[in-house]
Design a protein around this motif. Structure first.
Motif, PDB file in Angstrom:
ATOM      1  N   PRO A   1       0.814  -1.226   0.000  1.00 14.02           N
ATOM      2  CA  PRO A   1       0.000   0.000   0.000  1.00 14.02           C
ATOM      3  C   PRO A   1       0.849   1.278   0.000  1.00 14.02           C
ATOM      4  O   PRO A   1       0.437   2.302  -0.541  1.00 14.02           O
ATOM      5  CB  PRO A   1      -0.821  -0.090   1.284  1.00 14.02           C
ATOM      6  CG  PRO A   1      -0.670  -1.462   1.799  1.00 14.02           C
ATOM      7  CD  PRO A   1       0.516  -2.071   1.154  1.00 14.02           C
ATOM      8  N   LEU A   2       2.027   1.205   0.588  1.00  5.19           N
ATOM      9  CA  LEU A   2       2.889   2.393   0.651  1.00  5.19           C
ATOM     10  C   LEU A   2       3.437   2.800  -0.721  1.00  5.19           C
ATOM     11  O   LEU A   2       3.698   3.976  -0.959  1.00  5.19           O
ATOM     12  CB  LEU A   2       4.072   2.136   1.600  1.00  5.19           C
ATOM     13  CG  LEU A   2       3.726   1.918   3.065  1.00  5.19           C
ATOM     14  CD1 LEU A   2       4.978   1.537   3.850  1.00  5.19           C
ATOM     15  CD2 LEU A   2       3.095   3.173   3.651  1.00  5.19           C
ATOM     16  N   VAL A   3       3.611   1.844  -1.607  1.00  2.00           N
ATOM     17  CA  VAL A   3       4.220   2.136  -2.912  1.00  2.00           C
ATOM     18  C   VAL A   3       3.238   1.987  -4.070  1.00  2.00           C
ATOM     19  O   VAL A   3       3.618   2.132  -5.224  1.00  2.00           O
ATOM     20  CB  VAL A   3       5.458   1.243  -3.158  1.00  2.00           C
ATOM     21  CG1 VAL A   3       6.523   1.488  -2.110  1.00  2.00           C
ATOM     22  CG2 VAL A   3       5.077  -0.221  -3.215  1.00  2.00           C
TER      23      VAL A   3
ATOM     24  N   ASP B   1       9.191  -6.601  -7.946  1.00  2.00           N
ATOM     25  CA  ASP B   1       8.414  -6.578  -6.709  1.00  2.00           C
ATOM     26  C   ASP B   1       9.081  -5.621  -5.716  1.00  2.00           C
ATOM     27  O   ASP B   1      10.280  -5.731  -5.456  1.00  2.00           O
ATOM     28  CB  ASP B   1       8.368  -7.986  -6.132  1.00  2.00           C
ATOM     29  CG  ASP B   1       7.400  -8.136  -4.984  1.00  2.00           C
ATOM     30  OD1 ASP B   1       7.257  -7.179  -4.189  1.00  2.00           O
ATOM     31  OD2 ASP B   1       6.802  -9.197  -4.863  1.00  2.00           O
ATOM     32  N   PRO B   2       8.330  -4.662  -5.143  1.00  2.00           N
ATOM     33  CA  PRO B   2       8.937  -3.700  -4.215  1.00  2.00           C
ATOM     34  C   PRO B   2       9.557  -4.339  -2.986  1.00  2.00           C
ATOM     35  O   PRO B   2      10.522  -3.823  -2.430  1.00  2.00           O
ATOM     36  CB  PRO B   2       7.779  -2.787  -3.826  1.00  2.00           C
ATOM     37  CG  PRO B   2       6.535  -3.473  -4.242  1.00  2.00           C
ATOM     38  CD  PRO B   2       6.902  -4.419  -5.328  1.00  2.00           C
ATOM     39  N   VAL B   3       9.065  -5.488  -2.563  1.00  3.01           N
ATOM     40  CA  VAL B   3       9.641  -6.173  -1.417  1.00  3.01           C
ATOM     41  C   VAL B   3      11.074  -6.606  -1.728  1.00  3.01           C
ATOM     42  O   VAL B   3      11.952  -6.580  -0.856  1.00  3.01           O
ATOM     43  CB  VAL B   3       8.775  -7.379  -0.995  1.00  3.01           C
ATOM     44  CG1 VAL B   3       9.451  -8.200   0.066  1.00  3.01           C
ATOM     45  CG2 VAL B   3       7.420  -6.899  -0.509  1.00  3.01           C
ATOM     46  N   VAL B   4      11.339  -6.954  -2.963  1.00  2.00           N
ATOM     47  CA  VAL B   4      12.694  -7.335  -3.367  1.00  2.00           C
ATOM     48  C   VAL B   4      13.651  -6.168  -3.196  1.00  2.00           C
ATOM     49  O   VAL B   4      14.795  -6.344  -2.786  1.00  2.00           O
ATOM     50  CB  VAL B   4      12.720  -7.859  -4.818  1.00  2.00           C
ATOM     51  CG1 VAL B   4      14.129  -8.114  -5.294  1.00  2.00           C
ATOM     52  CG2 VAL B   4      11.877  -9.113  -4.943  1.00  2.00           C
TER      53      VAL B   4
ATOM     54  N   ASP C   1       0.971   3.816  -5.432  1.00  5.77           N
ATOM     55  CA  ASP C   1       0.864   4.934  -6.384  1.00  5.77           C
ATOM     56  C   ASP C   1       2.130   5.134  -7.217  1.00  5.77           C
ATOM     57  O   ASP C   1       2.132   5.908  -8.178  1.00  5.77           O
ATOM     58  CB  ASP C   1       0.503   6.223  -5.654  1.00  5.77           C
ATOM     59  CG  ASP C   1       1.543   6.626  -4.624  1.00  5.77           C
ATOM     60  OD1 ASP C   1       2.165   5.727  -4.026  1.00  5.77           O
ATOM     61  OD2 ASP C   1       1.733   7.838  -4.422  1.00  5.77           O
ATOM     62  N   LEU C   2       3.206   4.436  -6.901  1.00  6.27           N
ATOM     63  CA  LEU C   2       4.457   4.560  -7.645  1.00  6.27           C
ATOM     64  C   LEU C   2       4.561   3.567  -8.799  1.00  6.27           C
ATOM     65  O   LEU C   2       5.455   3.662  -9.620  1.00  6.27           O
ATOM     66  CB  LEU C   2       5.649   4.356  -6.703  1.00  6.27           C
ATOM     67  CG  LEU C   2       5.726   5.310  -5.516  1.00  6.27           C
ATOM     68  CD1 LEU C   2       6.857   4.894  -4.592  1.00  6.27           C
ATOM     69  CD2 LEU C   2       5.911   6.728  -5.998  1.00  6.27           C
ATOM     70  N   TYR C   3       3.643   2.607  -8.855  1.00  2.00           N
ATOM     71  CA  TYR C   3       3.670   1.559  -9.863  1.00  2.00           C
ATOM     72  C   TYR C   3       2.509   1.720 -10.830  1.00  2.00           C
ATOM     73  O   TYR C   3       1.377   1.962 -10.423  1.00  2.00           O
ATOM     74  CB  TYR C   3       3.608   0.179  -9.202  1.00  2.00           C
ATOM     75  CG  TYR C   3       4.916  -0.228  -8.574  1.00  2.00           C
ATOM     76  CD1 TYR C   3       5.788  -1.069  -9.241  1.00  2.00           C
ATOM     77  CD2 TYR C   3       5.286   0.255  -7.327  1.00  2.00           C
ATOM     78  CE1 TYR C   3       6.999  -1.437  -8.679  1.00  2.00           C
ATOM     79  CE2 TYR C   3       6.495  -0.110  -6.756  1.00  2.00           C
ATOM     80  CZ  TYR C   3       7.344  -0.954  -7.435  1.00  2.00           C
ATOM     81  OH  TYR C   3       8.541  -1.300  -6.885  1.00  2.00           O
ATOM     82  N   SER C   4       2.787   1.574 -12.102  1.00  2.00           N
ATOM     83  CA  SER C   4       1.773   1.680 -13.141  1.00  2.00           C
ATOM     84  C   SER C   4       1.058   0.347 -13.311  1.00  2.00           C
ATOM     85  O   SER C   4       1.644  -0.725 -13.121  1.00  2.00           O
ATOM     86  CB  SER C   4       2.433   2.082 -14.460  1.00  2.00           C
ATOM     87  OG  SER C   4       1.487   2.060 -15.501  1.00  2.00           O
ATOM     88  N   SER C   5      -0.200   0.413 -13.702  1.00  2.00           N
ATOM     89  CA  SER C   5      -0.944  -0.822 -13.967  1.00  2.00           C
ATOM     90  C   SER C   5      -0.776  -1.276 -15.410  1.00  2.00           C
ATOM     91  O   SER C   5      -1.240  -2.345 -15.788  1.00  2.00           O
ATOM     92  CB  SER C   5      -2.424  -0.614 -13.649  1.00  2.00           C
ATOM     93  OG  SER C   5      -2.942   0.420 -14.473  1.00  2.00           O
TER      94      SER C   5
END
Length: 62
Positions: free
Chosen positions: A42-44, A57-60, A46-50
């Motif tokens: 949820p924190l990121v 993956d942002p966790v990576v 808005d930074l990723y396009s659909s």
């Protein structure tokens, strides 16, 4: 004396997963068991396009 050009290809593709690269007894694996990384999405969001190419993956990144 004839000169010959030796052609060698060193551009082999090596496919590894993170599971293969991180040893079973590594500290990162212990951390992975203790933290629920789902809070990052949820924190990121808005930074990723659909649309477009798949992203990492942002966790990576964390």
């Amino acid at each position: 004396m004839a000169m010959t050009k030796k052609c060698t290809k060193n551009d082999h593709i090596i496919l590894n997963t993170l599971e293969e690269l991180v040893p079973q007894n590594h500290e990162v694996r212990k951390l992975e068991e203790c933290i629920d990384w789902q809070f990052i999405y949820p924190l990121v969001e808005d930074l990723y396009s659909s649309t477009g190419r798949p992203s990492i993956d942002p966790v990576v990144f964390i």
